[in-house]
Scaffold this motif. Structure first.
Motif, PDB file in Angstrom:
ATOM      1  N   SER A 118       2.680 -11.591  21.604  1.00 42.76           N
ATOM      2  CA  SER A 118       2.013 -11.016  20.436  1.00 42.76           C
ATOM      3  C   SER A 118       0.544 -10.742  20.679  1.00 42.76           C
ATOM      4  CB  SER A 118       2.142 -11.977  19.250  1.00 42.76           C
ATOM      5  OG  SER A 118       1.447 -13.185  19.515  1.00 42.76           O
ATOM      6  N   GLY A 119      -0.026 -11.373  21.694  1.00 46.40           N
ATOM      7  CA  GLY A 119      -1.446 -11.231  21.958  1.00 46.40           C
ATOM      8  C   GLY A 119      -2.330 -12.056  21.051  1.00 46.40           C
ATOM      9  N   VAL A 120      -1.737 -12.960  20.265  1.00 46.22           N
ATOM     10  CA  VAL A 120      -2.544 -13.745  19.326  1.00 46.22           C
ATOM     11  C   VAL A 120      -2.313 -15.251  19.449  1.00 46.22           C
ATOM     12  CG1 VAL A 120      -2.718 -11.855  17.670  1.00 46.22           C
ATOM     13  CG2 VAL A 120      -0.832 -13.506  17.474  1.00 46.22           C
ATOM     14  N   ILE A 121      -1.390 -15.669  20.312  1.00 45.01           N
ATOM     15  CA  ILE A 121      -1.083 -17.097  20.437  1.00 45.01           C
ATOM     16  C   ILE A 121      -1.570 -17.590  21.800  1.00 45.01           C
ATOM     17  CG2 ILE A 121       0.739 -18.837  20.540  1.00 45.01           C
ATOM     18  CD1 ILE A 121       2.421 -17.073  18.738  1.00 45.01           C
ATOM     19  N   SER A 122      -2.319 -18.674  21.793  1.00 47.75           N
ATOM     20  CA  SER A 122      -2.770 -19.298  23.034  1.00 47.75           C
ATOM     21  C   SER A 122      -2.308 -20.752  23.045  1.00 47.75           C
ATOM     22  CB  SER A 122      -4.298 -19.245  23.137  1.00 47.75           C
ATOM     23  OG  SER A 122      -4.885 -20.120  22.174  1.00 47.75           O
ATOM     24  N   CYS A 123      -2.571 -21.440  24.136  1.00 50.33           N
ATOM     25  CA  CYS A 123      -2.276 -22.877  24.176  1.00 50.33           C
ATOM     26  C   CYS A 123      -3.006 -23.602  23.049  1.00 50.33           C
ATOM     27  CB  CYS A 123      -2.713 -23.483  25.513  1.00 50.33           C
ATOM     28  SG  CYS A 123      -1.941 -22.751  26.970  1.00 50.33           S
ATOM     29  N   ALA A 124      -4.233 -23.143  22.764  1.00 52.05           N
ATOM     30  CA  ALA A 124      -5.055 -23.785  21.742  1.00 52.05           C
ATOM     31  C   ALA A 124      -4.551 -23.536  20.329  1.00 52.05           C
ATOM     32  CB  ALA A 124      -6.501 -23.313  21.862  1.00 52.05           C
ATOM     33  N   THR A 125      -3.617 -22.614  20.155  1.00 56.88           N
ATOM     34  CA  THR A 125      -3.057 -22.381  18.829  1.00 56.88           C
ATOM     35  C   THR A 125      -2.353 -23.628  18.322  1.00 56.88           C
ATOM     36  OG1 THR A 125      -2.768 -20.019  19.285  1.00 56.88           O
ATOM     37  CG2 THR A 125      -1.476 -20.951  17.474  1.00 56.88           C
ATOM     38  N   CYS A 126      -1.549 -24.225  19.188  1.00 59.23           N
ATOM     39  CA  CYS A 126      -0.846 -25.452  18.811  1.00 59.23           C
ATOM     40  C   CYS A 126      -1.630 -26.699  19.192  1.00 59.23           C
ATOM     41  CB  CYS A 126       0.530 -25.495  19.465  1.00 59.23           C
ATOM     42  SG  CYS A 126       1.674 -24.253  18.822  1.00 59.23           S
ATOM     43  N   HIS A 127      -2.471 -26.592  20.213  1.00 57.49           N
ATOM     44  CA  HIS A 127      -3.281 -27.730  20.654  1.00 57.49           C
ATOM     45  C   HIS A 127      -4.732 -27.453  20.247  1.00 57.49           C
ATOM     46  CE1 HIS A 127       0.131 -29.386  22.784  1.00 57.49           C
ATOM     47  NE2 HIS A 127       0.337 -28.203  23.338  1.00 57.49           N
ATOM     48  N   ASN A 128      -4.967 -27.550  18.951  1.00 54.45           N
ATOM     49  CA  ASN A 128      -6.235 -27.155  18.356  1.00 54.45           C
ATOM     50  C   ASN A 128      -7.271 -28.260  18.519  1.00 54.45           C
ATOM     51  OD1 ASN A 128      -8.343 -26.550  16.495  1.00 54.45           O
ATOM     52  ND2 ASN A 128      -6.938 -25.328  15.263  1.00 54.45           N
ATOM     53  N   PRO A 129      -8.425 -27.977  19.131  1.00 53.64           N
ATOM     54  CA  PRO A 129      -9.440 -29.016  19.307  1.00 53.64           C
ATOM     55  C   PRO A 129      -9.893 -29.657  18.002  1.00 53.64           C
ATOM     56  CG  PRO A 129      -9.953 -27.091  20.641  1.00 53.64           C
ATOM     57  CD  PRO A 129      -8.809 -26.700  19.765  1.00 53.64           C
ATOM     58  N   ALA A 130      -9.843 -28.902  16.915  1.00 53.66           N
ATOM     59  CA  ALA A 130     -10.283 -29.432  15.624  1.00 53.66           C
ATOM     60  C   ALA A 130      -9.245 -30.343  14.974  1.00 53.66           C
ATOM     61  CB  ALA A 130     -10.623 -28.277  14.674  1.00 53.66           C
ATOM     62  N   LEU A 131      -8.043 -30.350  15.518  1.00 52.87           N
ATOM     63  CA  LEU A 131      -6.941 -31.106  14.907  1.00 52.87           C
ATOM     64  C   LEU A 131      -6.374 -32.136  15.883  1.00 52.87           C
ATOM     65  CD1 LEU A 131      -5.128 -28.102  13.164  1.00 52.87           C
ATOM     66  CD2 LEU A 131      -6.792 -29.681  12.156  1.00 52.87           C
ATOM     67  N   GLY A 132      -7.267 -32.808  16.606  1.00 49.99           N
ATOM     68  CA  GLY A 132      -6.805 -33.805  17.570  1.00 49.99           C
ATOM     69  C   GLY A 132      -6.063 -33.189  18.742  1.00 49.99           C
ATOM     70  N   TRP A 133      -6.368 -31.919  19.042  1.00 52.07           N
ATOM     71  CA  TRP A 133      -5.692 -31.172  20.109  1.00 52.07           C
ATOM     72  C   TRP A 133      -4.178 -31.147  19.895  1.00 52.07           C
ATOM     73  CZ3 TRP A 133      -8.495 -28.528  23.927  1.00 52.07           C
ATOM     74  CH2 TRP A 133      -9.880 -28.745  23.885  1.00 52.07           C
ATOM     75  N   SER A 134      -3.816 -31.074  18.616  1.00 56.02           N
ATOM     76  CA  SER A 134      -2.431 -30.861  18.197  1.00 56.02           C
ATOM     77  C   SER A 134      -2.496 -29.836  17.066  1.00 56.02           C
ATOM     78  CB  SER A 134      -1.797 -32.191  17.767  1.00 56.02           C
ATOM     79  OG  SER A 134      -0.435 -32.006  17.434  1.00 56.02           O
ATOM     80  N   ASP A 135      -1.509 -29.833  16.145  1.00 49.43           N
ATOM     81  CA  ASP A 135      -1.558 -28.840  15.064  1.00 49.43           C
ATOM     82  C   ASP A 135      -1.374 -29.440  13.673  1.00 49.43           C
ATOM     83  OD1 ASP A 135       1.145 -29.449  15.143  1.00 49.43           O
ATOM     84  OD2 ASP A 135       1.749 -27.530  15.998  1.00 49.43           O
ATOM     85  N   ARG A 136      -1.013 -30.709  13.601  1.00 47.22           N
ATOM     86  CA  ARG A 136      -0.883 -31.440  12.336  1.00 47.22           C
ATOM     87  C   ARG A 136       0.116 -30.802  11.371  1.00 47.22           C
ATOM     88  NH1 ARG A 136      -7.157 -33.246  11.215  1.00 47.22           N
ATOM     89  NH2 ARG A 136      -7.342 -34.644  12.999  1.00 47.22           N
ATOM     90  N   ILE A 137       1.132 -30.176  11.906  1.00 50.62           N
ATOM     91  CA  ILE A 137       2.257 -29.730  11.103  1.00 50.62           C
ATOM     92  C   ILE A 137       3.508 -30.362  11.709  1.00 50.62           C
ATOM     93  CG2 ILE A 137       1.200 -27.600  10.292  1.00 50.62           C
ATOM     94  CD1 ILE A 137       2.648 -26.089  12.475  1.00 50.62           C
ATOM     95  N   PRO A 138       4.580 -30.494  10.912  1.00 47.39           N
ATOM     96  CA  PRO A 138       5.751 -31.210  11.424  1.00 47.39           C
ATOM     97  C   PRO A 138       6.307 -30.656  12.727  1.00 47.39           C
ATOM     98  CG  PRO A 138       5.909 -31.004   9.053  1.00 47.39           C
ATOM     99  CD  PRO A 138       4.718 -30.174   9.475  1.00 47.39           C
ATOM    100  N   ARG A 139       6.512 -29.337  12.782  1.00 49.36           N
ATOM    101  CA  ARG A 139       7.050 -28.725  13.991  1.00 49.36           C
ATOM    102  C   ARG A 139       6.267 -27.456  14.304  1.00 49.36           C
ATOM    103  NH1 ARG A 139      13.033 -27.622  13.115  1.00 49.36           N
ATOM    104  NH2 ARG A 139      12.386 -27.314  10.942  1.00 49.36           N
ATOM    105  N   ALA A 140       6.092 -27.211  15.582  1.00 50.08           N
ATOM    106  CA  ALA A 140       5.224 -26.124  16.020  1.00 50.08           C
ATOM    107  C   ALA A 140       5.738 -24.766  15.551  1.00 50.08           C
ATOM    108  CB  ALA A 140       5.116 -26.130  17.541  1.00 50.08           C
ATOM    109  N   VAL A 141       4.819 -23.900  15.182  1.00 51.19           N
ATOM    110  CA  VAL A 141       5.128 -22.523  14.806  1.00 51.19           C
ATOM    111  C   VAL A 141       4.629 -21.605  15.917  1.00 51.19           C
ATOM    112  CG1 VAL A 141       4.746 -20.665  13.149  1.00 51.19           C
ATOM    113  CG2 VAL A 141       5.027 -23.031  12.353  1.00 51.19           C
ATOM    114  N   GLY A 142       5.530 -20.778  16.445  1.00 48.98           N
ATOM    115  CA  GLY A 142       5.170 -19.932  17.573  1.00 48.98           C
ATOM    116  C   GLY A 142       5.413 -18.460  17.315  1.00 48.98           C
ATOM    117  N   HIS A 143       5.917 -17.767  18.332  1.00 47.44           N
ATOM    118  CA  HIS A 143       6.072 -16.311  18.303  1.00 47.44           C
ATOM    119  C   HIS A 143       6.873 -15.862  17.087  1.00 47.44           C
ATOM    120  CE1 HIS A 143       6.353 -12.266  19.920  1.00 47.44           C
ATOM    121  NE2 HIS A 143       7.651 -12.292  19.696  1.00 47.44           N
ATOM    122  N   ALA A 144       6.335 -14.851  16.403  1.00 41.42           N
ATOM    123  CA  ALA A 144       6.982 -14.248  15.237  1.00 41.42           C
ATOM    124  C   ALA A 144       7.286 -15.270  14.147  1.00 41.42           C
ATOM    125  CB  ALA A 144       8.258 -13.504  15.658  1.00 41.42           C
ATOM    126  N   GLY A 145       6.476 -16.309  14.070  1.00 38.02           N
ATOM    127  CA  GLY A 145       6.650 -17.307  13.024  1.00 38.02           C
ATOM    128  C   GLY A 145       7.815 -18.254  13.226  1.00 38.02           C
TER     129      GLY A 145
END
Length: 325
Positions: A66-93
């Motif tokens: 998609s050109g909009v998802i990086s490793c940091a999308t799910c491993h967010n530095p502001a969120l403990g290098w995770s995403d703080r949602i139950p299960r990861a959301v990736g390509h096309a939602g």
């Protein structure tokens, strides 16, 4: 002589205080403080050039379909290098099957992913790029995308040698990403300071929680500097039908076995377990007591253990988001 005497007095004073703290003398030797860096593999020396390149690739969204998802999308530095949602959301939602584990201190793990399908960070690095539910980019296309930018030709050559362009390989992408991730460590937590002799670093409740953690056998699995044995243990948490390690090995004995998660920074990497359905440390602690120890913790024990777990939050890595080409 006066300075020597003062130094000796200080040393004796610290020793006396340590001896007076029954918790420290009884339990501290059961743990290891977190080093500044994890072990570095012989075939991937840690250099500033690799780390800088790995950081760019970690934040690079154009190696996703998609050109909009990086490793940091799910491993967010502001969120403990995770995403703080139950299960990861990736390509096309698309929603993945498992909770996103933090990459903090991941260089200390001897198995990667919940099911341990890769042994090290180099093996782990490329999987999310090509996974259909994550970044969904075939690896050969990801490599071609990187080659479109002159700065990457320069950065790969600086990190790995050779003529510009020749060093842009999948193996080197993996090595650069792994190098960057090995710098994402969180030393100097209150617990580390306590282990190193600062007896005021933990509250009384945290010390009681440490004692309960040891006395109830939690250190059988949560051991080593990252408080994980990187091994696989059977647990069925509420709401999960995931077969875990079995999906890798095909061994029926591995059904519902998952890698022991690190407890470092666990207070800031919620929600918990492989399906992320457990929102609080209090609930997670009771589930672990019930499923792994076969007992129910009373309210005070839960409170103390959770207080101890909060003491495992260390200093977050100071990472500046790179300017990408």
């Amino acid at each position: 002589m006066a300075a020597l005497a003062a130094g000796l007095a200080l040393h004796v004073g610290v020793g006396t205080a340590l001896a007076a703290d029954g918790y420290h003398s009884r339990y501290a030797e059961r743990f290891q403080a977190l080093p500044a860096l994890p072990p570095i593999p012989a075939n991937n020396s840690l250099t500033a050039e690799k780390v800088e390149l790995g950081k760019m690739l970690f934040f690079e969204p154009r190696i996703s379909a998609s050109g909009v998802i990086s490793c940091a999308t799910c491993h967010n530095p502001a969120l403990g290098w995770s995403d703080r949602i139950p299960r990861a959301v990736g390509h096309a939602g698309q929603v993945g099957e498992r909770n996103t584990p933090t990459v903090l201190n991941s260089g200390f793990f001897t198995a990667q992913f919940w099911d341990g399908r890769e042994p090290d960070l180099e093996g782990q690095a490329l999987g999310p790029i090509e996974a259909e539910v994550e970044m969904n980019m075939p690896l050969d296309q990801a490599l071609q995308r990187i080659k479109e930018f002159e700065i990457y030709h320069e950065k790969f050559a600086e990190a790995f040698g050779g003529a510009p362009g020749e060093a842009i390989t999948l193996a080197n992408v993996a090595k650069a990403l792994a190098s960057f991730q090995r710098t994402l460590n969180t030393p100097n937590s209150p617990f580390d300071r306590y282990l190193q002799g600062d007896l005021q670093a933990l509250s009384d409740s945290q010390k009681r929680g440490m004692a309960a953690f040891v006395d109830n056998g939690c250190t059988a699995c949560h051991t080593g500097p990252a408080l994980t044995d990187s091994l696989f243990h059977r647990i069925q948490v509420p709401g999960s039908s995931d077969l875990g390690r079995y999906l890798v090995t095909g061994d029926e004995n591995d059904q519902y076995r998952f890698k022991t998660p690190t407890l470092r920074n666990v207070a800031v990497t919620y929600p918990y377990f492989n399906n992320g359905a457990t929102a609080t440390l209090e609930e997670a602690t009771q589930i672990m007591a019930r499923e792994m120890l076969g007992r129910e913790f009373d309210e005070q024990t839960i409170k103390d253990v959770v207080a101890f777990l909060h003491s495992l939050t260390g200093e977050m890595p100071d990472v500046q988001v790179p300017a990408l080409p």
